[in-house]
Design an enzyme around this catalytic site. Sequence first.
Site, PDB file in Angstrom:
ATOM      1  N   LYS A 126       6.991   4.965 -51.451  1.00 36.92           N
ATOM      2  CA  LYS A 126       6.587   4.302 -50.201  1.00 36.92           C
ATOM      3  C   LYS A 126       5.066   4.176 -50.132  1.00 36.92           C
ATOM      4  O   LYS A 126       4.534   3.181 -49.680  1.00 36.92           O
ATOM      5  CB  LYS A 126       7.121   5.033 -48.974  1.00 36.92           C
ATOM      6  N   MET A 181       2.429  16.278 -45.676  1.00 37.46           N
ATOM      7  CA  MET A 181       1.732  16.606 -44.431  1.00 37.46           C
ATOM      8  C   MET A 181       2.746  17.079 -43.385  1.00 37.46           C
ATOM      9  O   MET A 181       2.473  17.051 -42.183  1.00 37.46           O
ATOM     10  CB  MET A 181       0.947  15.397 -43.929  1.00 37.46           C
ATOM     11  N   GLY A 182       3.917  17.492 -43.841  1.00 36.54           N
ATOM     12  CA  GLY A 182       4.924  18.017 -42.922  1.00 36.54           C
ATOM     13  C   GLY A 182       5.664  16.921 -42.187  1.00 36.54           C
ATOM     14  O   GLY A 182       5.676  15.764 -42.621  1.00 36.54           O
ATOM     15  N   HIS A 213      11.310  14.780 -43.713  1.00 39.41           N
ATOM     16  CA  HIS A 213      12.546  14.018 -43.530  1.00 39.41           C
ATOM     17  C   HIS A 213      13.243  13.965 -44.898  1.00 39.41           C
ATOM     18  O   HIS A 213      12.745  14.550 -45.880  1.00 39.41           O
ATOM     19  CB  HIS A 213      12.255  12.613 -42.990  1.00 39.41           C
ATOM     20  N   GLY A 253      13.360  11.820 -47.116  1.00 37.92           N
ATOM     21  CA  GLY A 253      12.525  11.297 -48.204  1.00 37.92           C
ATOM     22  C   GLY A 253      11.816  12.451 -48.910  1.00 37.92           C
ATOM     23  O   GLY A 253      11.797  12.539 -50.140  1.00 37.92           O
ATOM     24  N   HIS A 254      11.245  13.377 -48.118  1.00 38.78           N
ATOM     25  CA  HIS A 254      10.573  14.538 -48.716  1.00 38.78           C
ATOM     26  C   HIS A 254      11.583  15.412 -49.462  1.00 38.78           C
ATOM     27  O   HIS A 254      11.301  15.921 -50.546  1.00 38.78           O
ATOM     28  CB  HIS A 254       9.911  15.401 -47.636  1.00 38.78           C
ATOM     29  N   GLY A 285       6.333   9.870 -53.283  1.00 39.32           N
ATOM     30  CA  GLY A 285       7.260   8.784 -52.963  1.00 39.32           C
ATOM     31  C   GLY A 285       6.647   7.422 -53.237  1.00 39.32           C
ATOM     32  O   GLY A 285       5.442   7.224 -53.065  1.00 39.32           O
TER      33      GLY A 285
HETATM   34  O1  PAF Z   1       1.532  11.320 -48.740  1.00 45.90           O
HETATM   35  C1  PAF Z   1       1.135  12.256 -48.025  1.00 45.90           C
HETATM   36  O2  PAF Z   1       1.889  12.864 -47.271  1.00 45.90           O
HETATM   37  C2  PAF Z   1      -0.324  12.655 -48.102  1.00 45.90           C
HETATM   38  O3  PAF Z   1      -1.152  11.557 -48.239  1.00 45.90           O
HETATM   39  C3  PAF Z   1      -0.618  13.708 -49.178  1.00 45.90           C
HETATM   40  C4  PAF Z   1      -0.347  13.169 -50.570  1.00 45.90           C
HETATM   41  C5  PAF Z   1       0.227  14.943 -48.937  1.00 45.90           C
HETATM   42  C6  PAF Z   1      -2.095  14.120 -49.120  1.00 45.90           C
HETATM   43  O4  PAF Z   1      -2.426  14.640 -47.875  1.00 45.90           O
END
Ligand code: PAF
Length: 276
Positions: A147, A28-29, A32, A34-35, A145
């Site tokens: 988390k 969802m943008g 950080h 972690g992504h 993740g």
């Molecule tokens: O973990 C997230 O950021 C959201 O729940 C996801 C998996 C992108 C779905 O909107």
Amino acid sequence: MKIFTTRQEVAQYFTHKTGKTVGFVPTMGALHNGHISLIKQAQQVCNEVVCSIFVNPTQFNDPKDLEKYPRPIAADIAMLEQAGCDILFNPSVSEIYDDNEKWHLDIGRLEHLLEGEFRPGHYQGVMQVVNKLFNIVKPDMAFFGQKDYQQFMVISKMVNLMQMPVKLIMCPIERETDGLAMSSRNIHLTADDRQHALILSKALSWVKANFNTESIPALQQHAKNMINAEPGIGLEYFEIADGDTLLPANADTKKNVALVAARAGKTRLIDNMLII
Ligand code: PAF
């Protein structure tokens, strides 16, 4: 990095690509490290990596939370470019949802436990969007993740029920050096909130370190007492659960996971730790 905003662009791009393994990191943008660690793990095992940024309205049960969700798209694009991500899919809400779309998938108790109890409907929204994104991107592998441990289990259940041809990979939690789990919501923490929020990872670590010395109810109570004693923290739940079902763990449980949710000031945080 290619940036697509429509389903058609994604479909067109992949039409002539065969024999490549596509890895997908839905987000969802407000990216950080972690992504970025998910992108890096995807790059190790896939030929092409797609990241999506879509703040999914159907998974927010509090409209204020949706409104204030951070959307630093320019910084996100720079981070993805820097990480060498191949494709960003950044659709609008109308590209993903029809008006008044109704959608429900019964996955049983898992949806209503823990997060589900405090965020009713949240996992229906998560399943809606992930289902749609999987159908658009058609990844071979998708990376999430740890988390969001329960989210991973919910998505696994959906993938199994709908027989979707995607392999799900759970990647370890990335933490700041002081133990705070990385989260897009951390930017809302004041300096004081952030300091107090450290009690969550401390309580989880305490449970892990003392797991064989006390009973599960005693460990759970001790962790709750630690968190409740911390100023500025509103505990929602601290549970030691079976890592395969998320039902309460008992002395015979093989794979235990401790999960916590709490508010630090106005910011809701979750964290967990596997105890194997
Ligand atoms: O973990 C997230 O950021 C959201 O729940 C996801 C998996 C992108 C779905 O909107």
